[in-house]
Design a protein around this motif. Sequence first.
Motif, mmCIF file in Angstrom:
data_model
loop_
_atom_site.group_PDB
_atom_site.id
_atom_site.type_symbol
_atom_site.label_atom_id
_atom_site.label_comp_id
_atom_site.label_asym_id
_atom_site.label_seq_id
_atom_site.Cartn_x
_atom_site.Cartn_y
_atom_site.Cartn_z
ATOM 1 N N TRP A 134 -53.066 21.244 -83.506
ATOM 2 C CA TRP A 134 -54.704 21.377 -83.648
ATOM 3 C C TRP A 134 -55.207 20.267 -83.749
ATOM 4 C CZ3 TRP A 134 -57.812 20.239 -87.866
ATOM 5 C CH2 TRP A 134 -59.152 20.958 -87.586
ATOM 6 N N GLY A 135 -54.703 19.153 -84.422
ATOM 7 C CA GLY A 135 -55.420 17.910 -84.669
ATOM 8 C C GLY A 135 -54.753 16.630 -85.063
ATOM 9 N N VAL A 136 -55.084 15.614 -85.134
ATOM 10 C CA VAL A 136 -54.427 14.451 -85.349
ATOM 11 C C VAL A 136 -55.426 13.586 -86.434
ATOM 12 C CG1 VAL A 136 -55.716 13.388 -83.300
ATOM 13 C CG2 VAL A 136 -53.739 12.364 -84.376
ATOM 14 N N MET A 137 -54.850 13.056 -87.342
ATOM 15 C CA MET A 137 -55.406 12.371 -88.610
ATOM 16 C C MET A 137 -55.101 10.887 -88.225
ATOM 17 S SD MET A 137 -55.085 12.861 -92.579
ATOM 18 C CE MET A 137 -55.797 14.468 -92.712
ATOM 19 N N PRO A 138 -55.601 9.853 -87.567
ATOM 20 C CA PRO A 138 -55.737 8.393 -87.474
ATOM 21 C C PRO A 138 -55.981 7.865 -88.997
ATOM 22 C CG PRO A 138 -57.408 9.108 -86.084
ATOM 23 C CD PRO A 138 -56.734 10.496 -86.512
ATOM 24 N N VAL A 139 -55.144 7.084 -89.282
ATOM 25 C CA VAL A 139 -55.824 6.386 -90.725
ATOM 26 C C VAL A 139 -55.987 5.014 -90.602
ATOM 27 C CG1 VAL A 139 -54.827 5.853 -93.146
ATOM 28 C CG2 VAL A 139 -54.302 8.125 -91.948
ATOM 29 N N HIS A 140 -57.196 4.670 -90.926
ATOM 30 C CA HIS A 140 -57.788 3.221 -91.241
ATOM 31 C C HIS A 140 -57.291 2.726 -92.169
ATOM 32 C CE1 HIS A 140 -60.051 4.729 -87.827
ATOM 33 N NE2 HIS A 140 -60.733 5.437 -88.207
ATOM 34 N N LEU A 141 -55.996 1.948 -92.364
ATOM 35 C CA LEU A 141 -55.332 1.472 -93.235
ATOM 36 C C LEU A 141 -55.717 0.255 -93.703
ATOM 37 C CD1 LEU A 141 -52.753 2.705 -94.750
ATOM 38 C CD2 LEU A 141 -51.471 0.910 -93.488
ATOM 39 N N ALA A 142 -56.078 0.134 -94.936
ATOM 40 C CA ALA A 142 -56.327 -1.130 -95.554
ATOM 41 C C ALA A 142 -57.333 -1.852 -94.782
ATOM 42 C CB ALA A 142 -54.896 -1.965 -95.661
ATOM 43 N N ASN A 143 -58.403 -1.367 -94.503
ATOM 44 C CA ASN A 143 -59.662 -2.184 -94.108
ATOM 45 C C ASN A 143 -59.443 -2.485 -92.612
ATOM 46 O OD1 ASN A 143 -61.784 -2.153 -96.096
ATOM 47 N ND2 ASN A 143 -60.269 -2.735 -97.260
ATOM 48 N N VAL A 144 -58.461 -1.798 -91.998
ATOM 49 C CA VAL A 144 -58.306 -2.402 -90.415
ATOM 50 C C VAL A 144 -58.426 -0.888 -89.697
ATOM 51 C CG1 VAL A 144 -56.445 -2.837 -88.816
ATOM 52 C CG2 VAL A 144 -56.681 -4.335 -90.807
ATOM 53 N N ALA A 145 -59.231 -0.937 -88.500
ATOM 54 C CA ALA A 145 -59.269 0.284 -88.098
ATOM 55 C C ALA A 145 -58.284 0.727 -87.100
ATOM 56 C CB ALA A 145 -60.499 0.300 -87.123
ATOM 57 N N ALA A 146 -57.718 1.872 -86.936
ATOM 58 C CA ALA A 146 -56.583 2.371 -86.232
ATOM 59 C C ALA A 146 -57.245 2.041 -84.673
ATOM 60 C CB ALA A 146 -56.388 3.693 -86.368
ATOM 61 N N ASP A 147 -56.290 1.832 -83.752
ATOM 62 C CA ASP A 147 -56.501 1.884 -82.437
ATOM 63 C C ASP A 147 -57.387 3.045 -81.678
ATOM 64 O OD1 ASP A 147 -57.162 0.580 -79.729
ATOM 65 O OD2 ASP A 147 -55.118 -0.170 -79.665
ATOM 66 N N MET A 148 -58.612 3.277 -82.031
ATOM 67 C CA MET A 148 -59.071 4.642 -81.733
ATOM 68 C C MET A 148 -59.289 4.930 -80.263
ATOM 69 S SD MET A 148 -59.295 6.402 -84.589
ATOM 70 C CE MET A 148 -60.343 7.822 -83.990
ATOM 71 N N GLY A 149 -59.426 3.859 -79.139
ATOM 72 C CA GLY A 149 -59.738 4.048 -77.917
ATOM 73 C C GLY A 149 -58.412 5.048 -77.439
ATOM 74 N N PRO A 150 -57.111 4.254 -77.388
ATOM 75 C CA PRO A 150 -56.096 5.323 -76.866
ATOM 76 C C PRO A 150 -56.004 6.338 -77.540
ATOM 77 C CG PRO A 150 -55.381 3.108 -77.683
ATOM 78 C CD PRO A 150 -56.802 2.926 -77.661
ATOM 79 N N GLN A 153 -58.345 9.153 -76.541
ATOM 80 C CA GLN A 153 -57.810 9.371 -75.254
ATOM 81 C C GLN A 153 -56.707 10.610 -75.160
ATOM 82 O OE1 GLN A 153 -56.969 6.036 -72.774
ATOM 83 N NE2 GLN A 153 -59.118 5.042 -73.043
ATOM 84 N N VAL A 154 -55.661 10.373 -75.971
ATOM 85 C CA VAL A 154 -54.577 11.082 -75.868
ATOM 86 C C VAL A 154 -55.062 12.600 -76.689
ATOM 87 C CG1 VAL A 154 -52.176 11.765 -77.123
ATOM 88 C CG2 VAL A 154 -52.742 9.448 -76.069
ATOM 89 N N ALA A 155 -55.726 12.487 -77.496
ATOM 90 C CA ALA A 155 -56.346 13.568 -78.445
ATOM 91 C C ALA A 155 -57.307 14.670 -77.449
ATOM 92 C CB ALA A 155 -56.990 13.338 -79.294
ATOM 93 N N ARG A 156 -58.241 13.836 -76.629
ATOM 94 C CA ARG A 156 -59.015 14.663 -75.919
ATOM 95 C C ARG A 156 -58.000 15.071 -74.681
ATOM 96 N NH1 ARG A 156 -61.591 14.938 -79.883
ATOM 97 N NH2 ARG A 156 -63.101 13.375 -80.240
ATOM 98 N N ARG A 157 -56.985 14.549 -74.202
ATOM 99 C CA ARG A 157 -56.237 15.220 -73.041
ATOM 100 C C ARG A 157 -55.672 16.494 -73.396
ATOM 101 N NH1 ARG A 157 -54.352 10.456 -71.676
ATOM 102 N NH2 ARG A 157 -52.326 10.433 -73.030
ATOM 103 N N HIS A 158 -55.247 16.400 -74.769
ATOM 104 C CA HIS A 158 -54.697 17.714 -75.218
ATOM 105 C C HIS A 158 -55.406 18.564 -75.801
ATOM 106 C CE1 HIS A 158 -50.618 16.315 -74.067
ATOM 107 N NE2 HIS A 158 -51.086 14.927 -74.408
ATOM 108 N N GLY A 159 -56.894 18.238 -76.005
ATOM 109 C CA GLY A 159 -57.587 19.316 -76.703
ATOM 110 C C GLY A 159 -57.477 19.289 -78.235
ATOM 111 N N LEU A 160 -57.243 18.139 -78.875
ATOM 112 C CA LEU A 160 -56.977 17.914 -80.175
ATOM 113 C C LEU A 160 -58.266 17.608 -81.021
ATOM 114 C CD1 LEU A 160 -53.433 16.301 -80.354
ATOM 115 C CD2 LEU A 160 -53.943 18.791 -80.054
ATOM 116 N N ARG A 161 -58.525 18.318 -82.410
ATOM 117 C CA ARG A 161 -59.410 17.605 -83.203
ATOM 118 C C ARG A 161 -59.006 16.266 -83.721
ATOM 119 N NH1 ARG A 161 -64.566 20.062 -82.959
ATOM 120 N NH2 ARG A 161 -64.379 22.049 -83.066
ATOM 121 N N VAL A 162 -60.105 15.403 -83.885
ATOM 122 C CA VAL A 162 -59.649 13.963 -84.586
ATOM 123 C C VAL A 162 -60.321 13.868 -85.721
ATOM 124 C CG1 VAL A 162 -59.773 11.560 -84.211
ATOM 125 C CG2 VAL A 162 -59.412 13.025 -82.197
#
Length: 402
Positions: A134-150, A153-162
């Motif tokens: 249903w969803g994905v939980m990227p974690v922005h770890l230790a004051n560094v953002a996860a690579d949200m672009g790709p 893109q994966v999440a939207r392609r599969h209809g997942l909540r972010v």
Amino acid sequence: MSEGPGTRYETWRALALWGEEEEAAALEVIRSRSLFRYYGPDLRHRTEAFEAAFSDVAGVAHTVAVSSGTAALTAAMIGLGIPPGAEVIVPAVTFVGSVGAVVAARGVPVFAEVDDSLTLDPASLEERITERTWGVMPVHLANVAADMGPITQVARRHGLRVIEDAAQAAGVGYRGRPVGGLGDAGAFSFQLDKNITAGEGGAVTVTDADVYDRVARYQDQGGQFTTSKGATRGTADSPPFIGTNLRMTELTAAILSAQLPRLVPMCRRLRDVARQVRAETADLPVRWRRLPDEDGSGGDLTLFLGSRLEARGFVADLNAAGIPAHTLYQGQPVTANRAVREGRTPWGVEWQRPPRLRTSEGLLGRSVTIGLGAAMTDEDVDALVTAFRKAHPRQERSETPT
């Protein structure tokens, strides 16, 4: 900073900058005798004001202030309508609260590898997707953002909540936008060592008005208090439902509000310190953690050594020189937690033992994070560089950590 074993600068962030503003804000609420956000003898509406101000910082339409970062993640998933038993993909390197929130929302966590950013690997994310995801939980770890672009893109392609776990990343950005407003919902923590803090506290950030309404109602007894005493919230199209109490207090909101103006400048200063250290050690064969967006980082100094043993030795040498350093989560992914590994929840065993995530284990175990504090002086930075250069193993190794 004086030299010698056992002498170290503090790595506190927001807490290091506390002063008269926090004292005055807290005292105002205490004197008002109105610590509950909806009524009191002299209500100052500090929680409402904090929500509006944090929305501006996060670049979103709505913020709901809650009691903790875990509460924020849970409320975010409830607000987005997570079905019972739905799978949520979580990176192997995170705090156990990320998993706890999925469980509290009656979802099932599925664990994916991280890459050399120590955040969710987009390729591993795609490999873990099933018809139950249903969803994905990227974690922005230790004051560094996860690579949200790709990732998105994966999440939207599969209809997942972010759902962005930004508990460790207030004030951090990604490609010119603040974290917390890049997915469908964001969740922040204001626990003691976070970028702004009241000891505890959290916030949910959303843009969609309907999601905001569900989050606000869920954390507020289903909407019992949102429209003041005795009323309920809901229409024929969106009827009331039973929620829980995850509300923030006026005292917490007042203390946090005093710190918001310092948040972005503090992250900028720590980012500059990290850049200075990397620049002054550029002649050493250092394999730094990859930063998906260095310009948005909140200040991180994490590197990879050749082995776990070498990482432990480097930490010990830095600590002996008075430099705070450690390996994140003691080098253990969240799946090493017994309850997580065995799928044990308050309702029984809800999932099978996850597979070993060896890439994540290897990267995390060989990593060393050097703490940076908001009150660091130029002398502290110089001492850090000197200790780093003295302690770092100089022999050449392969370019890519495995």
